[in-house]
Design a protein around this motif. Structure first.
Motif, PDB file in Angstrom:
ATOM      1  N   ARG A 118       0.822  -1.212   0.000  1.00 54.76           N
ATOM      2  CA  ARG A 118       0.000   0.000   0.000  1.00 54.76           C
ATOM      3  C   ARG A 118       0.855   1.261   0.000  1.00 54.76           C
ATOM      4  N   ARG A 119       2.109   1.141   0.425  1.00 50.24           N
ATOM      5  CA  ARG A 119       2.997   2.302   0.398  1.00 50.24           C
ATOM      6  C   ARG A 119       3.304   2.746  -1.028  1.00 50.24           C
ATOM      7  N   HIS A 120       3.092   1.866  -2.001  1.00 53.08           N
ATOM      8  CA  HIS A 120       3.284   2.256  -3.399  1.00 53.08           C
ATOM      9  C   HIS A 120       2.419   3.445  -3.770  1.00 53.08           C
ATOM     10  N   HIS A 121       1.339   3.618  -3.029  1.00 47.58           N
ATOM     11  CA  HIS A 121       0.355   4.663  -3.354  1.00 47.58           C
ATOM     12  C   HIS A 121       0.982   6.051  -3.408  1.00 47.58           C
ATOM     13  N   ILE A 122       2.018   6.303  -2.633  1.00 49.80           N
ATOM     14  CA  ILE A 122       2.593   7.645  -2.633  1.00 49.80           C
ATOM     15  C   ILE A 122       3.229   7.983  -3.979  1.00 49.80           C
ATOM     16  N   LEU A 123       3.555   6.956  -4.779  1.00 49.39           N
ATOM     17  CA  LEU A 123       4.139   7.210  -6.090  1.00 49.39           C
ATOM     18  C   LEU A 123       3.092   7.288  -7.189  1.00 49.39           C
ATOM     19  N   ASP A 124       1.847   7.009  -6.862  1.00 47.17           N
ATOM     20  CA  ASP A 124       0.782   7.008  -7.856  1.00 47.17           C
ATOM     21  C   ASP A 124      -0.279   8.069  -7.603  1.00 47.17           C
ATOM     22  N   ARG A 125      -0.181   8.748  -6.481  1.00 48.20           N
ATOM     23  CA  ARG A 125      -1.189   9.759  -6.175  1.00 48.20           C
ATOM     24  C   ARG A 125      -0.906  11.040  -6.947  1.00 48.20           C
ATOM     25  N   GLU A 126      -1.827  11.987  -6.850  1.00 44.64           N
ATOM     26  CA  GLU A 126      -1.698  13.234  -7.616  1.00 44.64           C
ATOM     27  C   GLU A 126      -0.480  14.050  -7.166  1.00 44.64           C
ATOM     28  N   ALA A 127      -0.320  14.216  -5.852  1.00 45.34           N
ATOM     29  CA  ALA A 127       0.826  14.972  -5.319  1.00 45.34           C
ATOM     30  C   ALA A 127       1.972  13.991  -5.054  1.00 45.34           C
ATOM     31  N   THR A 128       2.615  13.538  -6.125  1.00 44.38           N
ATOM     32  CA  THR A 128       3.666  12.532  -6.005  1.00 44.38           C
ATOM     33  C   THR A 128       4.965  13.161  -5.517  1.00 44.38           C
ATOM     34  N   PRO A 129       5.580  12.608  -4.475  1.00 44.53           N
ATOM     35  CA  PRO A 129       6.867  13.145  -4.033  1.00 44.53           C
ATOM     36  C   PRO A 129       7.965  12.756  -5.013  1.00 44.53           C
ATOM     37  N   LEU A 130       9.008  13.554  -5.054  1.00 45.31           N
ATOM     38  CA  LEU A 130      10.183  13.194  -5.837  1.00 45.31           C
ATOM     39  C   LEU A 130      10.950  12.122  -5.067  1.00 45.31           C
ATOM     40  N   LEU A 131      11.333  11.065  -5.745  1.00 42.29           N
ATOM     41  CA  LEU A 131      12.019   9.949  -5.101  1.00 42.29           C
ATOM     42  C   LEU A 131      13.386   9.756  -5.737  1.00 42.29           C
ATOM     43  N   TRP A 132      14.428   9.804  -4.913  1.00 46.04           N
ATOM     44  CA  TRP A 132      15.785   9.556  -5.369  1.00 46.04           C
ATOM     45  C   TRP A 132      16.348   8.433  -4.512  1.00 46.04           C
ATOM     46  N   VAL A 133      16.716   7.325  -5.151  1.00 46.98           N
ATOM     47  CA  VAL A 133      17.184   6.151  -4.436  1.00 46.98           C
ATOM     48  C   VAL A 133      18.577   5.778  -4.910  1.00 46.98           C
ATOM     49  N   VAL A 134      19.485   5.626  -3.963  1.00 46.75           N
ATOM     50  CA  VAL A 134      20.817   5.096  -4.240  1.00 46.75           C
ATOM     51  C   VAL A 134      20.858   3.686  -3.674  1.00 46.75           C
ATOM     52  N   LEU A 135      21.068   2.716  -4.533  1.00 47.33           N
ATOM     53  CA  LEU A 135      21.096   1.310  -4.136  1.00 47.33           C
ATOM     54  C   LEU A 135      22.525   0.797  -4.168  1.00 47.33           C
ATOM     55  N   HIS A 136      22.986   0.231  -3.057  1.00 45.62           N
ATOM     56  CA  HIS A 136      24.269  -0.458  -3.103  1.00 45.62           C
ATOM     57  C   HIS A 136      24.099  -1.722  -3.936  1.00 45.62           C
ATOM     58  N   GLU A 137      25.129  -2.078  -4.667  1.00 45.17           N
ATOM     59  CA  GLU A 137      25.061  -3.254  -5.542  1.00 45.17           C
ATOM     60  C   GLU A 137      24.641  -4.510  -4.784  1.00 45.17           C
ATOM     61  N   SER A 138      24.947  -4.572  -3.502  1.00 42.88           N
ATOM     62  CA  SER A 138      24.569  -5.750  -2.721  1.00 42.88           C
ATOM     63  C   SER A 138      23.059  -5.941  -2.668  1.00 42.88           C
ATOM     64  N   CYS A 139      22.286  -4.863  -2.770  1.00 41.10           N
ATOM     65  CA  CYS A 139      20.823  -4.973  -2.814  1.00 41.10           C
ATOM     66  C   CYS A 139      20.375  -5.788  -4.016  1.00 41.10           C
ATOM     67  N   LEU A 140      21.097  -5.638  -5.104  1.00 39.24           N
ATOM     68  CA  LEU A 140      20.724  -6.286  -6.349  1.00 39.24           C
ATOM     69  C   LEU A 140      21.311  -7.692  -6.466  1.00 39.24           C
ATOM     70  N   ARG A 141      22.412  -7.926  -5.765  1.00 39.29           N
ATOM     71  CA  ARG A 141      23.072  -9.226  -5.833  1.00 39.29           C
ATOM     72  C   ARG A 141      22.527 -10.217  -4.804  1.00 39.29           C
ATOM     73  N   THR A 142      21.962  -9.713  -3.718  1.00 43.08           N
ATOM     74  CA  THR A 142      21.408 -10.604  -2.694  1.00 43.08           C
ATOM     75  C   THR A 142      20.127 -11.234  -3.220  1.00 43.08           C
ATOM     76  N   VAL A 143      20.117 -12.543  -3.340  1.00 42.31           N
ATOM     77  CA  VAL A 143      18.968 -13.241  -3.924  1.00 42.31           C
ATOM     78  C   VAL A 143      17.883 -13.404  -2.868  1.00 42.31           C
ATOM     79  N   VAL A 144      16.829 -12.639  -3.011  1.00 43.12           N
ATOM     80  CA  VAL A 144      15.691 -12.675  -2.090  1.00 43.12           C
ATOM     81  C   VAL A 144      14.542 -13.415  -2.754  1.00 43.12           C
ATOM     82  N   GLY A 145      14.162 -14.567  -2.189  1.00 42.42           N
ATOM     83  CA  GLY A 145      13.015 -15.305  -2.706  1.00 42.42           C
ATOM     84  C   GLY A 145      13.277 -16.124  -3.948  1.00 42.42           C
TER      85      GLY A 145
END
Length: 275
Positions: A145-172
């Motif tokens: 449900r937190r996705h809603h903040i990116l789909d509502r009319e007053a959408t906040p600007l989102l800037w995300v820096v991901l460490h490569e480990s986030c992408l390499r760690t196999v989740v699920g």
């Protein structure tokens, strides 16, 4: 209001929808009339009342204005977004809802706002191995449900820096990672969303830094939020803490790949997971 008469097995979205329907009927309005009053289609109102759609902030505020309920439905919608989260995290959610810019640095897992349902389920299942299925389902639904903040009319600007480990760690499993990385690519193409990957080659520039989030507001001081698992996260409001967080975030962005190269990097990893 009729909440005391609601069936116990309703989820938060269904409870919200039931309240809208009963107040609408009490005001002798049709779904079409309410839709016109709040600026949405009859189908949108129907889905909101059935609890099959996460209503927008504008919809809730429109209901309050139409019904004369003085912010009641806006508050109910916020509680829907907060439901099934630990109490220590609710203050952050309230601030996240109000922020006009979100700056996040993630070190080991994708931030909640960008998680897919399968990825979130794997995270919660691993973190709560003895929890019943309905508990896990509630936590997953609350996170999505937190996705809603990116789909509502007053959408906040989102800037995300991901460490490569986030992408390499196999989740699920690999298929879950494929879905998660494809979702990141999709979100990176949305207006107001920037995603950068900070590679392992950045070395100590990122290795010494724990995950944190900066929230900026229109007309109010920024805050810094940092996780301190398992005790829970903490919100820092002091000028010194916010200033330090801003400086660290600027350095992290400087060592990260540019947004276009970051998306290309994620695409390469997606292909690797598909093999």
């Amino acid at each position: 209001m009729s909440s005391r008469h609601q069936p116990a097995d309703l989820n938060p979205l269904q409870r919200f929808g039931l309240e809208v329907r009963e107040v609408r009927r009490g005001r002798k309005l049709t779904q079409t009339q309410l839709g016109k009053a709040v600026g949405y289609s009859t189908g949108y109102v129907s889905k909101a009342e059935a609890g099959t759609l996460m209503p927008s902030e504008k919809f809730a505020q429109g209901c309050d204005l139409t019904f004369g309920t003085h912010g009641l439905f806006a508050r109910l919608l916020r509680r829907v977004a907060e439901g099934d989260h630990p109490s220590w995290f609710v203050p952050y959610l309230q601030l996240e809802w109000e922020a006009h810019r979100i700056l996040d640095y993630s070190t080991t897992s994708i931030m909640g706002v960008l998680q897919t349902e399968d990825y979130a389920r794997a995270i919660f299942t691993a973190g709560h191995p003895r929890a019943a299925a309905e508990i896990i389902n509630g936590k997953v639904a609350a996170r999505i449900r937190r996705h809603h903040i990116l789909d509502r009319e007053a959408t906040p600007l989102l800037w995300v820096v991901l460490h490569e480990s986030c992408l390499r760690t196999v989740v699920g499993g690999q298929s879950v990672m494929v879905g998660q990385l494809e979702h990141l690519i999709f979100r990176a193409g949305c207006p107001g969303v920037d995603i950068q990957v900070i590679p392992f080659s950045a070395g100590a520039a990122a290795a010494h830094t724990q995950a944190f989030t900066m929230l900026e507001f229109s007309g109010a001081p920024a805050v810094l939020y940092a996780d301190d698992v398992p005790q829970g996260g903490r919100i820092y409001r002091s000028d010194d803490a916010v200033r330090m967080g801003t400086e660290i975030y600027d350095r992290l962005r400087a060592h990260a790949l540019p947004p276009d190269e970051s998306v290309a990097f994620i695409k390469v990893l997606t292909k690797e997971y598909k093999q």
